[in-house]
Design an enzyme around this catalytic site. Structure first.
Site, mmCIF file in Angstrom:
data_model
loop_
_atom_site.group_PDB
_atom_site.id
_atom_site.type_symbol
_atom_site.label_atom_id
_atom_site.label_comp_id
_atom_site.label_asym_id
_atom_site.label_seq_id
_atom_site.Cartn_x
_atom_site.Cartn_y
_atom_site.Cartn_z
ATOM 1 N N HIS A 11 -5.816 24.433 -1.556
ATOM 2 C CA HIS A 11 -7.026 24.352 -0.727
ATOM 3 C C HIS A 11 -6.726 23.769 0.653
ATOM 4 O O HIS A 11 -7.628 23.292 1.329
ATOM 5 C CB HIS A 11 -8.100 23.543 -1.453
ATOM 6 C CG HIS A 11 -8.491 24.163 -2.761
ATOM 7 N ND1 HIS A 11 -9.164 25.359 -2.854
ATOM 8 C CD2 HIS A 11 -8.233 23.790 -4.042
ATOM 9 C CE1 HIS A 11 -9.345 25.676 -4.125
ATOM 10 N NE2 HIS A 11 -8.773 24.741 -4.873
ATOM 11 N N GLU A 22 -0.762 5.829 -5.300
ATOM 12 C CA GLU A 22 -0.114 4.520 -5.197
ATOM 13 C C GLU A 22 1.325 4.683 -4.682
ATOM 14 O O GLU A 22 1.797 3.897 -3.855
ATOM 15 C CB GLU A 22 -0.160 3.819 -6.558
ATOM 16 C CG GLU A 22 0.564 2.489 -6.652
ATOM 17 C CD GLU A 22 0.097 1.431 -5.658
ATOM 18 O OE1 GLU A 22 -0.937 1.622 -4.983
ATOM 19 O OE2 GLU A 22 0.786 0.408 -5.540
ATOM 20 N N ARG A 59 1.225 -14.037 3.894
ATOM 21 C CA ARG A 59 -0.189 -13.781 4.179
ATOM 22 C C ARG A 59 -0.438 -13.396 5.638
ATOM 23 O O ARG A 59 -1.513 -12.934 5.993
ATOM 24 C CB ARG A 59 -0.996 -15.043 3.888
ATOM 25 C CG ARG A 59 -1.111 -15.228 2.427
ATOM 26 C CD ARG A 59 -1.787 -16.491 2.086
ATOM 27 N NE ARG A 59 -2.093 -16.446 0.690
ATOM 28 C CZ ARG A 59 -3.302 -16.230 0.190
ATOM 29 N NH1 ARG A 59 -4.325 -16.100 0.979
ATOM 30 N NH2 ARG A 59 -3.483 -16.179 -1.096
ATOM 31 N N TRP A 102 -2.250 -13.833 11.187
ATOM 32 C CA TRP A 102 -2.346 -12.372 11.134
ATOM 33 C C TRP A 102 -3.470 -12.033 12.106
ATOM 34 O O TRP A 102 -4.639 -12.322 11.847
ATOM 35 C CB TRP A 102 -2.689 -11.928 9.717
ATOM 36 C CG TRP A 102 -2.690 -10.449 9.513
ATOM 37 C CD1 TRP A 102 -1.607 -9.664 9.223
ATOM 38 C CD2 TRP A 102 -3.821 -9.569 9.558
ATOM 39 N NE1 TRP A 102 -2.005 -8.353 9.089
ATOM 40 C CE2 TRP A 102 -3.361 -8.268 9.290
ATOM 41 C CE3 TRP A 102 -5.180 -9.749 9.807
ATOM 42 C CZ2 TRP A 102 -4.195 -7.161 9.252
ATOM 43 C CZ3 TRP A 102 -6.023 -8.646 9.779
ATOM 44 C CH2 TRP A 102 -5.523 -7.369 9.498
ATOM 45 N N LYS A 137 2.772 2.970 -1.275
ATOM 46 C CA LYS A 137 3.962 2.107 -1.247
ATOM 47 C C LYS A 137 4.948 2.607 -0.201
ATOM 48 O O LYS A 137 5.507 1.822 0.562
ATOM 49 C CB LYS A 137 4.672 2.069 -2.607
ATOM 50 C CG LYS A 137 4.009 1.294 -3.711
ATOM 51 C CD LYS A 137 4.081 -0.210 -3.562
ATOM 52 C CE LYS A 137 2.882 -0.720 -2.841
ATOM 53 N NZ LYS A 137 1.694 -1.010 -3.593
ATOM 54 N N ASN A 174 -8.925 -19.547 9.398
ATOM 55 C CA ASN A 174 -8.790 -18.210 8.800
ATOM 56 C C ASN A 174 -10.161 -17.574 8.792
ATOM 57 O O ASN A 174 -11.146 -18.257 8.516
ATOM 58 C CB ASN A 174 -8.333 -18.300 7.340
ATOM 59 C CG ASN A 174 -6.882 -18.662 7.213
ATOM 60 O OD1 ASN A 174 -6.177 -18.780 8.208
ATOM 61 N ND2 ASN A 174 -6.441 -18.869 5.989
ATOM 62 N N GLY A 175 -10.216 -16.280 8.999
ATOM 63 C CA GLY A 175 -11.505 -15.596 8.947
ATOM 64 C C GLY A 175 -11.871 -15.053 10.314
ATOM 65 O O GLY A 175 -11.040 -14.987 11.218
ATOM 66 N N GLU A 213 3.607 1.959 3.357
ATOM 67 C CA GLU A 213 3.537 0.528 3.668
ATOM 68 C C GLU A 213 4.883 -0.065 4.064
ATOM 69 O O GLU A 213 4.967 -0.816 5.018
ATOM 70 C CB GLU A 213 3.095 -0.243 2.420
ATOM 71 C CG GLU A 213 1.641 -0.447 2.275
ATOM 72 C CD GLU A 213 1.355 -1.278 1.049
ATOM 73 O OE1 GLU A 213 0.739 -2.332 1.196
ATOM 74 O OE2 GLU A 213 1.752 -0.895 -0.077
ATOM 75 N N CYS A 257 -4.214 -14.973 7.274
ATOM 76 C CA CYS A 257 -3.496 -16.141 7.773
ATOM 77 C C CYS A 257 -3.353 -17.245 6.718
ATOM 78 O O CYS A 257 -4.110 -17.310 5.763
ATOM 79 C CB CYS A 257 -4.264 -16.728 8.942
ATOM 80 S SG CYS A 257 -4.950 -15.510 10.041
ATOM 81 N N LYS A 270 -0.931 -10.144 3.102
ATOM 82 C CA LYS A 270 -1.400 -10.217 1.724
ATOM 83 C C LYS A 270 -2.760 -10.900 1.753
ATOM 84 O O LYS A 270 -2.987 -11.768 2.586
ATOM 85 C CB LYS A 270 -0.397 -11.063 0.931
ATOM 86 C CG LYS A 270 -0.538 -10.968 -0.544
ATOM 87 C CD LYS A 270 0.614 -10.188 -1.117
ATOM 88 C CE LYS A 270 0.463 -9.968 -2.596
ATOM 89 N NZ LYS A 270 0.895 -8.616 -2.946
#
Ligand code: F6R
Length: 609
Positions: free
Chosen positions: A505, A482, A27, A74, A486, A99-100, A489, A2, A604
């Site tokens: 395998h 990566e 964020r 968020w 991407k 936040n938190g 996401e 947030c 973020k």
């Protein structure tokens, strides 16, 4: 996570607050709200969705007042809806943004209900406002009430509190979630990131763990965890005002992909001399800290973890030290072995990722010889608490999907490889070759960006796909990981990455015409092995997209599209092959019409556990 903005000024602050939220929206973006004080009145507007929803509501019904707080959320506790949006209130007097995560919120909720407080939301945050309200009954100032209230909180918080009956101040408190004070002329501000306040000030002081501050128009008084008055150094921000603008680009992500040549050039600037990487790139006392290192433990999350995975190949392959890489959320909750002369390296774009920070603190307790962070956020917790810091200088990254931070992390880790290698028998020739490779990276990345149009065309093939498999070998395996991250996401296509030797395998069972397989194939010593893996896929009717070195001798046919990648040396190959995978995910997301810069459910800077 947030975003928080707060202001105490003589002018109306609602617009400043909303502009700050816009700059922090990357964020967290599931709801937003603002509360202001005006002549003994507390007014609040909250909306579900993006900051634009809040902004439109305020255009129709403006809020007036010189003291205010705002938040973009968020969700952690309680679904994203208006009643869970911040600011939260107690008895129409106290308003709070936070936040938190308050871990003991259930216990506090029961206690506060017992005292007669009614809860209007499902959030953990609401306990803070009722607690402050309750403490104000026995304390004579908002500052004292907040100081006592936060002592009862377990978990993480960056919080700002205002009181209807005292419109001249806000009280801010930090433990586990960053807060920065912004100093203006006859007005002062607070935010969870300096970026929010760049339109109104460039002078900032970062609060430290446990700090509580009283902010009025004329004064900022900061108290440490024990209640002692303290000074926190005020610094002029180096972040440029337009860092938060998209410029000519359609999305921040695209802008940041295209900024990579410059970002890499910046990260190298002044750090290489006489064919060598300077120890000082890692901080003042780096030479002393790094000279006896025999083992490196890398800790990170997400994309930063992938950068660490690539570095393991380099540190063990070229620098002659052993190296482990682990996801921070695992490392912090298990017993691990400490090897003698171990260096703990954290990698983090934001410098505030809760798990990474906790892992670093644990490592310090365990007795690591030194801690180093590879970080893009000056003044962040990781930078402040680590013995050494490699400041990435990638510039602000706004797109939630990390791009330029990743390639700059790779460049920084390659530099670290030479510095550690120097003390562990790396030949001068290898060091010179790596340094040369680093210096030619910006131009090579520019060349790789030239693949954009071809990749945009290729992306059409993915529009109707639900899954994708990424393959790589050696230090290209983390690049495949990566690439898969991407794609999932931002396009919401399920994607997995495998070291291609692992295919037989199990994952081979997945191969059919509906499962595109993306392969990264530089011309290196593993090329022939990789070609065998490609044949394994072809034999099972798989459809492949191979990003291959121009000299790797792959040819397009019915089952395989080959995208030639400019030739590059082995040191820069992971970085160069990242570029087409970033572009691929971007173009697929465009075609799918997803929210490229703010993909669903993500945020973020993950400052909660
Ligand atoms: C993915 C992404 C995340 C972050 C992760 C760690 O595109 O951005 O996976 O890499 O949350 O964040 P930092 O690097 O800030 O510690």
């Amino acid at each position: 996570m947030c975003g928080i903005v707060g202001a105490v000024a003589q002018r109306d602050v609602a617009e400043i607050l909303v502009e700050g939220l816009r700059r922090l929206e990357y964020r967290g973006y599931d709801s937003a709200g603002v509360a202001v004080l005006n002549n003994g009145e507390l007014s609040r507007t909250r909306r579900v969705g993006k900051v634009q929803e809040l902004s439109s509501a305020l255009e129709t019904q403006p809020l007036f007042g010189g003291t205010g707080i705002a938040h973009t959320r968020w969700a952690t506790h309680g679904e994203p809806n208006e009643r869970n949006a911040h600011p939260h209130q107690s008895e129409g007097d106290i308003a709070v943004v936070h936040n938190g995560i308050i871990e003991n919120h259930n216990k506090l909720r029961v206690m506060l209900k017992g005292l007669g407080y009614t809860f209007a939301s499902d959030t953990d945050t609401e306990v803070i406002c009722h607690l402050v309200h309750h403490e104000l009954k026995t304390h004579d100032s908002l500052l004292a009430a907040v100081q006592v209230a936060v002592k009862q909180l377990e978990g993480a918080y960056g919080t700002v509190v205002i009181d209807r009956r005292d419109s001249q101040r806000m009280i801010v408190a930090r433990s586990g979630s960053p807060l920065v004070i912004g100093y203006g002329l006859g007005e002062n501000f607070v935010a969870s990131d300096q970026l929010a306040l760049l339109p109104v000030t460039r002078s900032f002081a970062f609060l430290e763990e446990g700090d509580v501050a009283e902010v009025t128009r004329r004064e900022v008084n900061i108290f440490d965890v024990d209640g002692n008055a303290v000074e926190r150094e005020m610094k002029e921000s180096e972040v440029t005002h337009d860092a938060g603008d998209k410029g000519e680009y359609r999305h921040y992500m695209l802008k940041e992909i295209y900024e990579q040549p410059t970002a890499i050039a910046h990260t190298l600037e002044g750090r290489i001399a006489g064919g060598k990487v300077l120890d000082a790139a890692f901080g003042e006392n780096a030479a002393e800290f790094l000279k006896d290192i025999k083992h490196v433990q890398i800790i990170a999350c997400g994309t930063s973890y992938h950068a660490g995975m690539a570095a393991r190949y380099w540190l063990e392959g070229w620098a002659g030290v052993s190296c482990n890489v682990e996801i921070a959320s695992e490392f912090r909750y298990r017993k691990s072995h400490l090897f003698p002369n171990s260096l703990l390296v954290t990698i983090s774009q934001s410098g505030e990722t809760a798990d990474t920070l906790a892992a670093m603190r644990l490592a310090k307790e365990m007795g690591y010889k030194a801690t180093l962070t590879i970080c893009n956020a000056p003044g962040s917790s990781l930078v402040r608490e680590s013995d050494m810091a490699y400041m990435m200088k990638a510039g602000v990254e706004i797109g939630v999907a990390s791009t330029k931070a990743f390639t700059v992390q790779l460049a920084g880790l390659l530099m670290l490889t030479t510095v550690i290698g120097r003390h562990n028998g790396m030949s001068e020739q290898v060091e010179a070759d790596i340094t040369q490779s680093l210096l030619s990276m910006p131009a090579k990345v520019e060349q790789a960006l030239g693949l954009d149009d071809a990749i945009a065309e290729l992306a059409e093939d993915f529009a109707d796909k639900h899954h994708a498999l990424f393959l790589g070998r050696g230090d290209q395996y983390p690049i495949a990981m990566e690439g898969a991250l991407k794609l999932k996401e931002i396009s919401y296509i399920h994607a997995e990455a495998y070291a291609s030797g692992e295919l037989k395998h199990g994952p081979l069972a997945l191969i059919d015409a509906d499962m595109p397989v993306i392969v990264v194939a530089p011309n290196n010593e593993l090329l022939e092995k990789l070609k065998s893996n490609v044949e394994e896929v072809r034999a099972r009717g798989g459809l492949m997209y191979v990003f291959a070195d121009v000299d790797a001798e792959f040819e397009s046919d019915d089952t395989m599209k080959v995208i030639p990648v400019p030739h590059c040396d082995e040191f820069m190959a992971p970085l160069i092959y990242t570029i087409p995978l970033q572009l691929l995910s971007y173009h697929v997301a465009l075609i799918k019409g997803t929210d490229v810069d703010q993909p669903r459910n993500l945020a973020k800077s993950v400052t909660v556990e």
